[in-house]
Design an enzyme around this catalytic site. Sequence first.
Site, short mmCIF file in Angstrom:
data_model
loop_
_atom_site.label_atom_id
_atom_site.label_comp_id
_atom_site.label_asym_id
_atom_site.label_seq_id
_atom_site.Cartn_x
_atom_site.Cartn_y
_atom_site.Cartn_z
N TRP A 84 -57.93 66.17 51.34
CA TRP A 84 -58.74 66.94 52.30
C TRP A 84 -60.23 66.79 51.99
O TRP A 84 -60.63 66.89 50.83
CB TRP A 84 -58.35 68.42 52.20
CG TRP A 84 -59.38 69.34 52.79
CD1 TRP A 84 -60.44 69.91 52.13
CD2 TRP A 84 -59.46 69.78 54.14
NE1 TRP A 84 -61.17 70.68 53.00
CE2 TRP A 84 -60.59 70.63 54.25
CE3 TRP A 84 -58.68 69.55 55.28
CZ2 TRP A 84 -60.96 71.25 55.44
CZ3 TRP A 84 -59.04 70.18 56.47
CH2 TRP A 84 -60.16 71.01 56.54
N ASN A 91 -64.15 68.31 53.34
CA ASN A 91 -65.05 68.97 54.28
C ASN A 91 -66.49 68.63 53.94
O ASN A 91 -66.79 67.42 53.86
CB ASN A 91 -64.72 70.45 54.54
CG ASN A 91 -64.70 71.41 53.39
OD1 ASN A 91 -63.83 71.33 52.54
ND2 ASN A 91 -65.62 72.32 53.34
N ASP A 92 -67.38 69.58 53.77
CA ASP A 92 -68.82 69.33 53.78
C ASP A 92 -69.31 68.16 52.90
O ASP A 92 -68.86 68.02 51.77
CB ASP A 92 -69.57 70.54 53.23
CG ASP A 92 -69.12 71.85 53.82
OD1 ASP A 92 -68.31 71.85 54.74
OD2 ASP A 92 -69.61 72.89 53.32
N TRP A 134 -57.42 72.57 53.22
CA TRP A 134 -58.39 73.12 52.26
C TRP A 134 -57.66 73.78 51.09
O TRP A 134 -56.62 74.41 51.28
CB TRP A 134 -59.25 74.14 53.00
CG TRP A 134 -60.45 74.61 52.27
CD1 TRP A 134 -61.70 74.05 52.33
CD2 TRP A 134 -60.54 75.74 51.39
NE1 TRP A 134 -62.55 74.77 51.52
CE2 TRP A 134 -61.87 75.81 50.95
CE3 TRP A 134 -59.64 76.69 50.94
CZ2 TRP A 134 -62.33 76.79 50.08
CZ3 TRP A 134 -60.08 77.68 50.06
CH2 TRP A 134 -61.42 77.72 49.64
N SER A 168 -70.01 74.09 48.15
CA SER A 168 -71.06 73.14 48.55
C SER A 168 -72.41 73.38 47.87
O SER A 168 -72.71 74.48 47.43
CB SER A 168 -71.25 73.23 50.06
OG SER A 168 -70.13 72.67 50.69
N ASP A 193 -73.95 77.71 48.87
CA ASP A 193 -74.44 76.41 49.36
C ASP A 193 -75.92 76.17 49.02
O ASP A 193 -76.75 75.97 49.90
CB ASP A 193 -74.20 76.27 50.87
CG ASP A 193 -72.77 76.59 51.27
OD1 ASP A 193 -71.89 76.50 50.40
OD2 ASP A 193 -72.52 76.94 52.44
N GLU A 199 -74.20 79.19 56.77
CA GLU A 199 -73.72 78.36 55.67
C GLU A 199 -74.59 77.11 55.55
O GLU A 199 -75.35 76.78 56.45
CB GLU A 199 -72.27 77.91 55.92
CG GLU A 199 -71.29 79.05 56.13
CD GLU A 199 -69.84 78.57 56.31
OE1 GLU A 199 -68.98 79.09 55.63
OE2 GLU A 199 -69.59 77.68 57.14
C1 FRU Z 1 -68.88 75.18 55.07
C2 FRU Z 1 -68.27 75.90 53.90
C3 FRU Z 1 -69.32 76.25 52.88
C4 FRU Z 1 -68.55 76.35 51.60
C5 FRU Z 1 -67.54 75.25 51.77
C6 FRU Z 1 -66.22 75.54 51.10
O1 FRU Z 1 -68.02 74.36 55.76
O2 FRU Z 1 -67.58 77.06 54.33
O3 FRU Z 1 -70.06 77.40 53.18
O4 FRU Z 1 -69.35 76.14 50.46
O5 FRU Z 1 -67.36 75.08 53.17
O6 FRU Z 1 -65.40 74.41 51.11
#
Ligand code: FRU
Length: 490
Positions: free
Chosen positions: A21, A23-24, A48, A81, A147, A201
């Site tokens: 997986w 993400n950011d 996630w 993040s 973040d 975020e």
């Molecule tokens: C944004 C977020 C961030 C956090 C991360 C967790 O997509 O929610 O705020 O740090 O993803 O994976």
Amino acid sequence: MNMEFSEPLRPLYHFSVPKGWLNDPNGMVYYDGEYHLFYQYYPHDTVWGPMHWGHAVSTDMVNWTHLPIALYPDDLGYIFSGGAVIDWHNTAGFGAEALVVFYTYHDPKTENQSQALAYSLDNGRSWTKYEGNPVIPTPRNLKNFRDPKVLWYEDENGGGHWVMIVAAGDAVSFYTSHDLINWQISSQFGFDQGATTGVWETPDMFKLAVQNSQETRWILTVGLGEGAPAGGSGMQYFVGTFDGAAFLNENPKEKVLWADYGADFYAAQSWSDTKDTRQLWLAWMNDWRYALKIPTTTWRGSMTLPREARLTQHAAGIRMVQSPIKELEQLRLEGNSWQDVTILANSEFVPDVSGRLLEIVANLEVNVDASEFGVRVYSNPEEFTTVGIQPDEQIIYVDRTHAGISTFHESFCEAHRVEHVDFGKKVQLHLFVDSSSIELFVDDGVITFSERIFPNSSDFHLRFFAVGADIAIKDLDIFLLDGANFLLSS
Ligand code: FRU
């Protein structure tokens, strides 16, 4: 080893994870000839989970080498993040030109969030978490505190200090430091500014010149968890000034500016320390509404194309415009060009080109007698995505209601639209089509749309259409693209 993944929905020139997986984007920094891209990563499932930082490097932001996981969760929590800088003057005392990354510890038991750092003295290949972590503990009564993005603020006398921006509820907090370790809060911005329909975020901030002027502005970008123009998560930005301690929005607080109008542009981050006057960034190409459900198999998540952000003056004020980075031109294999083609009213012009990876640059003349015109990107005879223009109402839209697989979430099957206030006599549509995405840059990127699509096959071809009146295509280029190289480090 080149990544030879054969899954039909695997993007071939967008960054994606081999498995697991994503993400950011995180920790984006340039050092010693390499662009680093870290990212929120869970290697053990395609949803996630306890967050790690995955890692890849590139010399051109197009071809990537996947490196081993950089940061693993530990006793203090998951690794959320954050950003990265090069400590050129060794202000923290970690060693010469340390690559320092900042991240949020998310404690899964208490859900407390605090800011921490780690450093590398070997180009990001090995990491030491700072023993005094966290460097900023959880403020009282604040659940969403995450973040960190760090940058060097240079003052007028040639001196400077570090600045950290952290999302804090529906606002961002600014902190300053001289050594990357000790931080003092200097201001907050947000609460009733811009869009606050969701949690804030992944903030970022950079200074840009306003094109064709002597002026500069600071741009503060903020991810909004829900309520962006396409309905889910999205990126807003503020234009203003920054004095090293506080950000001042130059627009009325109700004014909301969006970086992208598609559904799939989130948590965007810029590269720090580039030896480049360009401001470069990219985003996670997804939307939290359905991110966990998109129909890929052994992996989930990809990034948008890297973009250059610029500032231009418009009747309504200073706006961010974005272009695909010029390094992408290396992917062009074969070009096909047309000049002065007329799409007859209520019919189609179908260029004789098809492929899995396409780039299209179309300059169309706007005829206000047409109720609608544009191009449909067909992935097979039954499935298509429409990029449409309704000149009367000055609307640009991307409609993926017929784009392919969509039953995984009720909010996927939608059209997204925006009013194009700078509409002229011509309109340029610059499109990038990969196996499972379409990105659109309108009129040099004054409007952009990033959209995932999940076609059942991906031999794309185009049908330009006009409704109600003829539309002239001034010129059209369609490039068949090569895939980028994605290497797995041995
Ligand atoms: C944004 C977020 C961030 C956090 C991360 C967790 O997509 O929610 O705020 O740090 O993803 O994976």
